[in-house]
Design a protein around this motif. Structure first.
Motif, PDB file in Angstrom:
ATOM      1  N   ARG A 238     -10.193 -29.891   3.057  1.00  0.00           N
ATOM      2  CA  ARG A 238      -9.316 -30.399   2.259  1.00  0.00           C
ATOM      3  C   ARG A 238      -8.826 -31.309   2.814  1.00  0.00           C
ATOM      4  NH1 ARG A 238      -9.267 -28.225  -3.539  1.00  0.00           N
ATOM      5  NH2 ARG A 238     -11.664 -26.589  -3.113  1.00  0.00           N
ATOM      6  N   LEU A 239      -7.960 -31.021   3.836  1.00  0.00           N
ATOM      7  CA  LEU A 239      -6.743 -31.969   4.234  1.00  0.00           C
ATOM      8  C   LEU A 239      -7.609 -33.373   5.765  1.00  0.00           C
ATOM      9  CD1 LEU A 239      -4.197 -29.104   5.288  1.00  0.00           C
ATOM     10  CD2 LEU A 239      -3.442 -30.508   3.367  1.00  0.00           C
ATOM     11  N   PHE A 240      -8.741 -32.351   5.976  1.00  0.00           N
ATOM     12  CA  PHE A 240      -9.338 -33.019   7.281  1.00  0.00           C
ATOM     13  C   PHE A 240     -10.438 -33.540   7.059  1.00  0.00           C
ATOM     14  CE2 PHE A 240      -6.339 -30.202   8.910  1.00  0.00           C
ATOM     15  CZ  PHE A 240      -5.678 -31.118   9.092  1.00  0.00           C
ATOM     16  N   GLY A 241     -11.119 -33.290   6.416  1.00  0.00           N
ATOM     17  CA  GLY A 241     -12.435 -33.872   5.862  1.00  0.00           C
ATOM     18  C   GLY A 241     -13.479 -32.721   6.257  1.00  0.00           C
ATOM     19  N   GLU A 242     -14.299 -32.557   5.385  1.00  0.00           N
ATOM     20  CA  GLU A 242     -15.538 -31.632   5.796  1.00  0.00           C
ATOM     21  C   GLU A 242     -16.203 -31.991   7.460  1.00  0.00           C
ATOM     22  OE1 GLU A 242     -18.471 -31.529   2.870  1.00  0.00           O
ATOM     23  OE2 GLU A 242     -19.080 -34.134   3.224  1.00  0.00           O
ATOM     24  N   MET A 249     -24.099 -25.653  11.182  1.00  0.00           N
ATOM     25  CA  MET A 249     -25.194 -25.139  10.958  1.00  0.00           C
ATOM     26  C   MET A 249     -25.727 -24.185  12.919  1.00  0.00           C
ATOM     27  SD  MET A 249     -28.884 -25.230   9.728  1.00  0.00           S
ATOM     28  CE  MET A 249     -30.250 -24.573  10.016  1.00  0.00           C
ATOM     29  N   PHE A 250     -25.632 -25.043  13.897  1.00  0.00           N
ATOM     30  CA  PHE A 250     -25.507 -25.217  15.336  1.00  0.00           C
ATOM     31  C   PHE A 250     -24.081 -24.953  16.363  1.00  0.00           C
ATOM     32  CE2 PHE A 250     -29.215 -27.455  13.588  1.00  0.00           C
ATOM     33  CZ  PHE A 250     -30.547 -25.971  13.547  1.00  0.00           C
ATOM     34  N   TYR A 251     -23.345 -24.482  15.656  1.00  0.00           N
ATOM     35  CA  TYR A 251     -22.812 -23.951  16.952  1.00  0.00           C
ATOM     36  C   TYR A 251     -22.851 -23.836  17.020  1.00  0.00           C
ATOM     37  CZ  TYR A 251     -17.939 -22.556  18.512  1.00  0.00           C
ATOM     38  OH  TYR A 251     -16.873 -22.751  19.808  1.00  0.00           O
ATOM     39  N   PRO A 252     -21.988 -22.905  18.345  1.00  0.00           N
ATOM     40  CA  PRO A 252     -21.646 -23.307  19.292  1.00  0.00           C
ATOM     41  C   PRO A 252     -22.239 -25.144  20.481  1.00  0.00           C
ATOM     42  CG  PRO A 252     -22.016 -21.440  20.560  1.00  0.00           C
ATOM     43  CD  PRO A 252     -22.757 -21.475  19.284  1.00  0.00           C
ATOM     44  N   VAL A 253     -24.507 -24.660  19.998  1.00  0.00           N
ATOM     45  CA  VAL A 253     -25.096 -26.206  20.313  1.00  0.00           C
ATOM     46  C   VAL A 253     -24.216 -27.124  20.641  1.00  0.00           C
ATOM     47  CG1 VAL A 253     -27.239 -26.806  20.691  1.00  0.00           C
ATOM     48  CG2 VAL A 253     -27.117 -24.040  20.159  1.00  0.00           C
ATOM     49  N   LEU A 254     -23.617 -27.686  19.329  1.00  0.00           N
ATOM     50  CA  LEU A 254     -23.384 -28.644  18.491  1.00  0.00           C
ATOM     51  C   LEU A 254     -21.897 -28.255  18.191  1.00  0.00           C
ATOM     52  CD1 LEU A 254     -26.726 -29.705  16.775  1.00  0.00           C
ATOM     53  CD2 LEU A 254     -25.531 -30.621  19.010  1.00  0.00           C
ATOM     54  N   GLN A 255     -21.122 -29.315  18.436  1.00  0.00           N
ATOM     55  CA  GLN A 255     -19.723 -29.064  18.504  1.00  0.00           C
ATOM     56  C   GLN A 255     -19.080 -30.439  18.092  1.00  0.00           C
ATOM     57  OE1 GLN A 255     -17.318 -26.986  22.102  1.00  0.00           O
ATOM     58  NE2 GLN A 255     -19.334 -26.541  22.812  1.00  0.00           N
ATOM     59  N   SER A 256     -18.200 -29.800  16.890  1.00  0.00           N
ATOM     60  CA  SER A 256     -17.668 -30.881  16.522  1.00  0.00           C
ATOM     61  C   SER A 256     -16.563 -31.296  16.840  1.00  0.00           C
ATOM     62  CB  SER A 256     -15.867 -30.157  14.747  1.00  0.00           C
ATOM     63  OG  SER A 256     -15.790 -31.102  14.548  1.00  0.00           O
ATOM     64  N   GLN A 257     -15.982 -32.678  16.591  1.00  0.00           N
ATOM     65  CA  GLN A 257     -14.727 -33.456  17.351  1.00  0.00           C
ATOM     66  C   GLN A 257     -13.883 -33.721  16.382  1.00  0.00           C
ATOM     67  OE1 GLN A 257     -15.122 -34.590  20.608  1.00  0.00           O
ATOM     68  NE2 GLN A 257     -17.023 -32.744  20.070  1.00  0.00           N
ATOM     69  N   ARG A 258     -13.659 -33.475  14.690  1.00  0.00           N
ATOM     70  CA  ARG A 258     -12.209 -33.049  13.854  1.00  0.00           C
ATOM     71  C   ARG A 258     -11.406 -32.560  14.333  1.00  0.00           C
ATOM     72  NH1 ARG A 258     -12.506 -29.595   7.902  1.00  0.00           N
ATOM     73  NH2 ARG A 258     -11.075 -29.067   9.889  1.00  0.00           N
ATOM     74  N   ALA A 259     -10.228 -33.442  14.199  1.00  0.00           N
ATOM     75  CA  ALA A 259      -9.123 -32.717  14.448  1.00  0.00           C
ATOM     76  C   ALA A 259      -8.917 -31.203  13.841  1.00  0.00           C
ATOM     77  CB  ALA A 259      -7.773 -34.068  13.646  1.00  0.00           C
ATOM     78  N   HIS A 260      -8.323 -30.299  13.891  1.00  0.00           N
ATOM     79  CA  HIS A 260      -7.817 -29.313  13.631  1.00  0.00           C
ATOM     80  C   HIS A 260      -9.506 -28.475  13.159  1.00  0.00           C
ATOM     81  CE1 HIS A 260      -3.304 -29.877  13.924  1.00  0.00           C
ATOM     82  NE2 HIS A 260      -3.471 -30.714  13.110  1.00  0.00           N
ATOM     83  N   LEU A 265     -15.328 -25.394  21.639  1.00  0.00           N
ATOM     84  CA  LEU A 265     -14.837 -24.391  22.145  1.00  0.00           C
ATOM     85  C   LEU A 265     -13.037 -24.820  22.454  1.00  0.00           C
ATOM     86  CD1 LEU A 265     -17.928 -24.202  25.047  1.00  0.00           C
ATOM     87  CD2 LEU A 265     -17.030 -22.291  23.026  1.00  0.00           C
ATOM     88  N   GLY A 266     -12.771 -23.596  22.245  1.00  0.00           N
ATOM     89  CA  GLY A 266     -11.420 -24.037  22.130  1.00  0.00           C
ATOM     90  C   GLY A 266     -10.853 -24.025  20.823  1.00  0.00           C
ATOM     91  N   GLY A 267     -11.284 -24.393  19.602  1.00  0.00           N
ATOM     92  CA  GLY A 267     -10.538 -24.194  19.107  1.00  0.00           C
ATOM     93  C   GLY A 267     -10.306 -23.457  18.255  1.00  0.00           C
ATOM     94  N   LYS A 268     -10.109 -23.141  16.751  1.00  0.00           N
ATOM     95  CA  LYS A 268      -9.232 -22.403  15.619  1.00  0.00           C
ATOM     96  C   LYS A 268      -8.606 -22.253  14.109  1.00  0.00           C
ATOM     97  CE  LYS A 268      -3.981 -22.939  16.917  1.00  0.00           C
ATOM     98  NZ  LYS A 268      -3.407 -21.534  17.510  1.00  0.00           N
ATOM     99  N   ALA A 269      -8.978 -22.012  13.829  1.00  0.00           N
ATOM    100  CA  ALA A 269      -9.453 -21.532  12.392  1.00  0.00           C
ATOM    101  C   ALA A 269      -7.896 -22.367  11.970  1.00  0.00           C
ATOM    102  CB  ALA A 269      -9.540 -20.310  11.831  1.00  0.00           C
ATOM    103  N   TYR A 270      -7.798 -23.498  11.375  1.00  0.00           N
ATOM    104  CA  TYR A 270      -6.593 -23.825  10.758  1.00  0.00           C
ATOM    105  C   TYR A 270      -6.133 -23.144   9.852  1.00  0.00           C
ATOM    106  CZ  TYR A 270      -3.520 -27.728   8.805  1.00  0.00           C
ATOM    107  OH  TYR A 270      -2.262 -27.862   8.162  1.00  0.00           O
ATOM    108  N   GLU A 271      -4.086 -23.171   9.686  1.00  0.00           N
ATOM    109  CA  GLU A 271      -3.500 -22.100   9.032  1.00  0.00           C
ATOM    110  C   GLU A 271      -2.365 -23.197   8.068  1.00  0.00           C
ATOM    111  OE1 GLU A 271      -2.226 -18.812  10.874  1.00  0.00           O
ATOM    112  OE2 GLU A 271      -3.931 -17.844  10.812  1.00  0.00           O
ATOM    113  N   ALA A 272      -2.753 -23.448   7.308  1.00  0.00           N
ATOM    114  CA  ALA A 272      -1.738 -24.742   6.279  1.00  0.00           C
ATOM    115  C   ALA A 272      -0.625 -23.842   6.210  1.00  0.00           C
ATOM    116  CB  ALA A 272      -2.003 -25.638   5.821  1.00  0.00           C
ATOM    117  N   PRO A 273       0.637 -24.482   6.256  1.00  0.00           N
ATOM    118  CA  PRO A 273       1.574 -23.576   5.694  1.00  0.00           C
ATOM    119  C   PRO A 273       1.565 -23.873   3.799  1.00  0.00           C
ATOM    120  CG  PRO A 273       1.984 -26.276   6.017  1.00  0.00           C
ATOM    121  CD  PRO A 273       0.675 -25.973   6.978  1.00  0.00           C
TER     122      PRO A 273
END
Length: 280
Positions: A238-242, A249-260, A265-273
């Protein structure tokens, strides 16, 4: 599947609540096709080949078991292991492989198999099911078990909330009490998909059962309210776009460039206030 789809349309729940776009459709359709055309056949055929190679004398060793015992083996070997696999997938390490299932902002039978390709490819229950077939669990027993399991998990995701009358009609409350502690229902499973836990209904760190909700009752994280969350999905979408379907479908072969993003690799689940979770 046709029956549940019909009920979604007849009750107009699909038209009123399902807000899928092209990105959602690609992910859900391709995951369903990959599961039935690649992952499930691969698990069944590979276990048969491996069994013939590594343990030829064990083929059909269980063929003389009564049907109820075969079903018991499937409940433990397939459904209970899927419960633990699902529960593990909510850990930081495994979350990226399961995140796609929770990224839908609607509930419908169309999201039942919405997941990461590797999530299913590594699911222990599929491989154990193949091994049990090799060991002699009857094909008709397995097919019957899978039909029942599909009825339950499709019903738990369905936009048509079939369990609502059980909570409205007082005479059905005893039946509801038994069912909601035995099988996954819309109320208990929708809570698992909730966008927040703060309303007392959502419970995405529990209610992991697929066929049997009893595993949640037995192992602790059951949460039963007989209510449905106001919103489902993920707050970071909702905050950063889908996230794009191919990354889901294909992570980790294909990886996102989205913020948060958890899908790199190295990313983590976003925890909002907490205040970010308010229904708007």
């Amino acid at each position: 599947m046709s029956g549940f789809a019909l009920m979604e349309f007849v009750t107009r729940r699909y038209q009123r609540t399902v807000t899928a776009n092209a990105n959602d459709t690609k992910l859900e359709l391709l995951m369903f096709l990959s599961l039935v055309a690649i992952t499930q056949p691969l698990a069944l055929l590979a276990t048969a080949k491996l069994g013939t190679w590594l343990a030829p004398t064990w083929q059909n060793r269980l063929a003389d078991l009564p049907g109820w015992a075969m079903v018991g083996l499937l409940l433990v070997g397939d459904d209970m292991t899927q419960y633990w696999w699902h529960r593990l997938s909510h850990s930081p390490l495994m979350w990226p492989l399961h995140r796609a299932h929770h990224s839908a902002s609607y509930m419908s039978i169309r999201i039942t198999y919405r997941n990461n390709f590797f999530y299913y490819l590594m699911m222990p229950g599929l491989w154990i099911g193949g091994a049990l077939l090799y060991l002699g669990v009857g094909g008709m027993v397995y097919a019957g078990y899978m039909v029942v399991k599909l009825l339950v998990i499709l019903g738990a995701h369905c936009a048509w909330r079939w369990d609502e009358p059980l909570y409205r009609i007082r005479a059905l409350h005893p039946l509801a009490w038994v069912l909601e502690r035995t099988l996954s229902t819309p109320a208990t499973h929708w809570a698992h998909h909730a966008i927040t836990n703060e309303d007392g209904i959502g419970h995405y760190k529990g209610n992991f059962g697929n066929l049997l909700f009893f595993w949640d009752v037995l192992f602790g994280p059951a949460h039963i309210t007989r209510r449905y969350p106001a919103q489902v999905g993920l707050i970071d979408d909702r905050l950063f776009g889908e996230e794009k379907w191919q990354h889901q479908m294909f992570y980790p072969v294909l990886q996102s460039q989205r913020a948060h993003s958890a899908l790199r690799l190295g990313g983590k689940a976003y925890e909002a206030p907490p205040e970010t979770h308010e229904v708007r």
